[in-house]
Design a protein around this motif. Structure first.
Motif, PDB file in Angstrom:
ATOM      1  N   ILE A  84       0.869  -1.160   0.000  1.00 54.42           N
ATOM      2  CA  ILE A  84       0.000   0.000   0.000  1.00 54.42           C
ATOM      3  C   ILE A  84       0.915   1.221   0.000  1.00 54.42           C
ATOM      4  O   ILE A  84       1.867   1.285   0.777  1.00 54.42           O
ATOM      5  N   VAL A  85       0.655   2.159  -0.906  1.00 52.76           N
ATOM      6  CA  VAL A  85       1.559   3.270  -1.174  1.00 52.76           C
ATOM      7  C   VAL A  85       0.854   4.582  -0.840  1.00 52.76           C
ATOM      8  O   VAL A  85      -0.238   4.850  -1.349  1.00 52.76           O
ATOM      9  N   PHE A  86       1.486   5.394   0.010  1.00 45.39           N
ATOM     10  CA  PHE A  86       0.890   6.635   0.490  1.00 45.39           C
ATOM     11  C   PHE A  86       1.686   7.843  -0.008  1.00 45.39           C
ATOM     12  O   PHE A  86       2.914   7.863   0.058  1.00 45.39           O
ATOM     13  N   GLY A  87       0.952   8.854  -0.464  1.00 43.38           N
ATOM     14  CA  GLY A  87       1.565  10.119  -0.824  1.00 43.38           C
ATOM     15  C   GLY A  87       0.633  11.266  -0.485  1.00 43.38           C
ATOM     16  O   GLY A  87      -0.589  11.107  -0.485  1.00 43.38           O
ATOM     17  N   TRP A  88       1.214  12.408  -0.186  1.00 42.00           N
ATOM     18  CA  TRP A  88       0.461  13.617   0.147  1.00 42.00           C
ATOM     19  C   TRP A  88       0.865  14.693  -0.845  1.00 42.00           C
ATOM     20  O   TRP A  88       2.035  14.785  -1.229  1.00 42.00           O
ATOM     21  N   VAL A 121      -3.542   7.220  -2.369  1.00 44.38           N
ATOM     22  CA  VAL A 121      -3.223   5.883  -1.873  1.00 44.38           C
ATOM     23  C   VAL A 121      -3.362   4.901  -3.024  1.00 44.38           C
ATOM     24  O   VAL A 121      -4.386   4.867  -3.715  1.00 44.38           O
ATOM     25  N   ASP A 122      -2.329   4.115  -3.220  1.00 44.50           N
ATOM     26  CA  ASP A 122      -2.268   3.166  -4.334  1.00 44.50           C
ATOM     27  C   ASP A 122      -1.994   1.778  -3.780  1.00 44.50           C
ATOM     28  O   ASP A 122      -1.313   1.623  -2.757  1.00 44.50           O
ATOM     29  N   VAL A 123      -2.537   0.785  -4.449  1.00 42.26           N
ATOM     30  CA  VAL A 123      -2.232  -0.612  -4.127  1.00 42.26           C
ATOM     31  C   VAL A 123      -1.329  -1.133  -5.228  1.00 42.26           C
ATOM     32  O   VAL A 123      -1.671  -1.068  -6.416  1.00 42.26           O
ATOM     33  N   ALA A 124      -0.167  -1.626  -4.840  1.00 40.43           N
ATOM     34  CA  ALA A 124       0.839  -2.033  -5.821  1.00 40.43           C
ATOM     35  C   ALA A 124       1.182  -3.503  -5.669  1.00 40.43           C
ATOM     36  O   ALA A 124       1.009  -4.100  -4.599  1.00 40.43           O
ATOM     37  N   GLY A 125       1.688  -4.059  -6.746  1.00 41.65           N
ATOM     38  CA  GLY A 125       2.205  -5.420  -6.711  1.00 41.65           C
ATOM     39  C   GLY A 125       3.643  -5.424  -6.211  1.00 41.65           C
ATOM     40  O   GLY A 125       4.046  -4.573  -5.425  1.00 41.65           O
ATOM     41  N   ALA A 126       4.416  -6.382  -6.676  1.00 41.80           N
ATOM     42  CA  ALA A 126       5.805  -6.482  -6.242  1.00 41.80           C
ATOM     43  C   ALA A 126       6.586  -5.239  -6.660  1.00 41.80           C
ATOM     44  O   ALA A 126       6.364  -4.690  -7.741  1.00 41.80           O
ATOM     45  N   VAL A 127       7.469  -4.776  -5.787  1.00 36.00           N
ATOM     46  CA  VAL A 127       8.334  -3.635  -6.069  1.00 36.00           C
ATOM     47  C   VAL A 127       9.747  -4.162  -6.313  1.00 36.00           C
ATOM     48  O   VAL A 127      10.301  -4.889  -5.488  1.00 36.00           O
ATOM     49  N   LYS A 128      10.321  -3.774  -7.441  1.00 36.08           N
ATOM     50  CA  LYS A 128      11.652  -4.264  -7.806  1.00 36.08           C
ATOM     51  C   LYS A 128      12.712  -3.651  -6.910  1.00 36.08           C
ATOM     52  O   LYS A 128      12.790  -2.428  -6.763  1.00 36.08           O
ATOM     53  N   GLU A 129      13.522  -4.499  -6.305  1.00 32.65           N
ATOM     54  CA  GLU A 129      14.667  -4.060  -5.506  1.00 32.65           C
ATOM     55  C   GLU A 129      15.877  -4.919  -5.875  1.00 32.65           C
ATOM     56  O   GLU A 129      15.730  -6.120  -6.088  1.00 32.65           O
TER      57      GLU A 129
END
Length: 219
Positions: A84-88, A121-129
């Motif tokens: 879950i991705v949060f930004g303001w 607020v975004d719902v994301a899949g796998a994040v590449k690291e």
């Protein structure tokens, strides 16, 4: 006009100096102690050239903590959801600029002066690291809880979803607390959230690049 042009380089130089000092002077001045042996939570900071977000891995506890977002239509239970991705940010710029090709003058003007704020607020899949636009940090449970509290407190009236706003079926916009401008904007919100999480940032981080510098220097 001649007078303005004469002083413009000084103004630009002052802003650049302030941004540099803002990245180099740590906030808080002294490191925050993490609970020994209890650094158990990893958070991600995602960036693009002008904006930063905080990504938190989804689990049952996070879904319960932010159940009010699911009640407002955020698909946190989607099978492919991993973060879950949060930004303001500023309302006009955020809502009216889904891509750079749709950039308009009025949202830019509001961002440079004063605007209402929203939470994205975004719902994301796998994040590449590893990835140059992704930074990860390990924190303890107490600071993780403080981070979640800070994020939750950024929503106005717990929350108020903005109808017909979003970039895809996996994100939502909500009314937020606080006023937005370019000097106290999305990246200063991210920095304050990270300080709640026990991390050190620069004293003033208006841009992702300055926030990234300070995070690498002091954490």
């Amino acid at each position: 006009m001649r007078t303005i042009l004469r002083y413009l380089p000084l103004l630009v130089g002052a802003v650049l100096l302030a941004a540099a000092l803002g990245a180099l002077v740590p906030r808080p001045l002294w490191p925050v102690a993490m609970a020994q042996g209890r650094v158990t939570r990893r958070i991600l900071v995602l960036k693009n050239p002008i904006h930063t977000d905080i990504a938190i891995a989804l689990d049952d506890g996070i879904r319960r903590r932010f159940a009010f977002l699911a009640d407002a239509g955020l698909p946190v239970v989607a099978s492919e959801a991993r973060y879950i991705v949060f930004g303001w940010g500023g309302r006009a710029f955020y809502l009216e600029t889904p891509t750079w090709s749709r950039l308009k003058a009025m949202p830019v003007l509001k961002a440079l002066t004063l605007d209402a704020s929203v939470m994205h607020v975004d719902v994301a899949g796998a994040v590449k690291e590893p990835h140059p636009d992704v930074a990860s940090f390990d924190i303890d449970e107490a600071h993780f809880s403080a981070l979640l509290d800070y994020i939750a407190a950024s929503f106005r009236n717990g929350p108020v979803v903005i109808d017909n706003a979003g970039y895809s079926t996996y994100d939502r916009f909500y009314e937020a607390n606080g006023q937005f401008n370019a000097l106290v904007g999305c990246n200063t919100w991210t920095a304050a959230a990270l300080r709640a999480a026990g991390l050190r940032t620069g004293w003033w981080n208006p841009l992702p690049i300055s926030l990234g510098w300070s995070l690498r220097l002091y954490n």
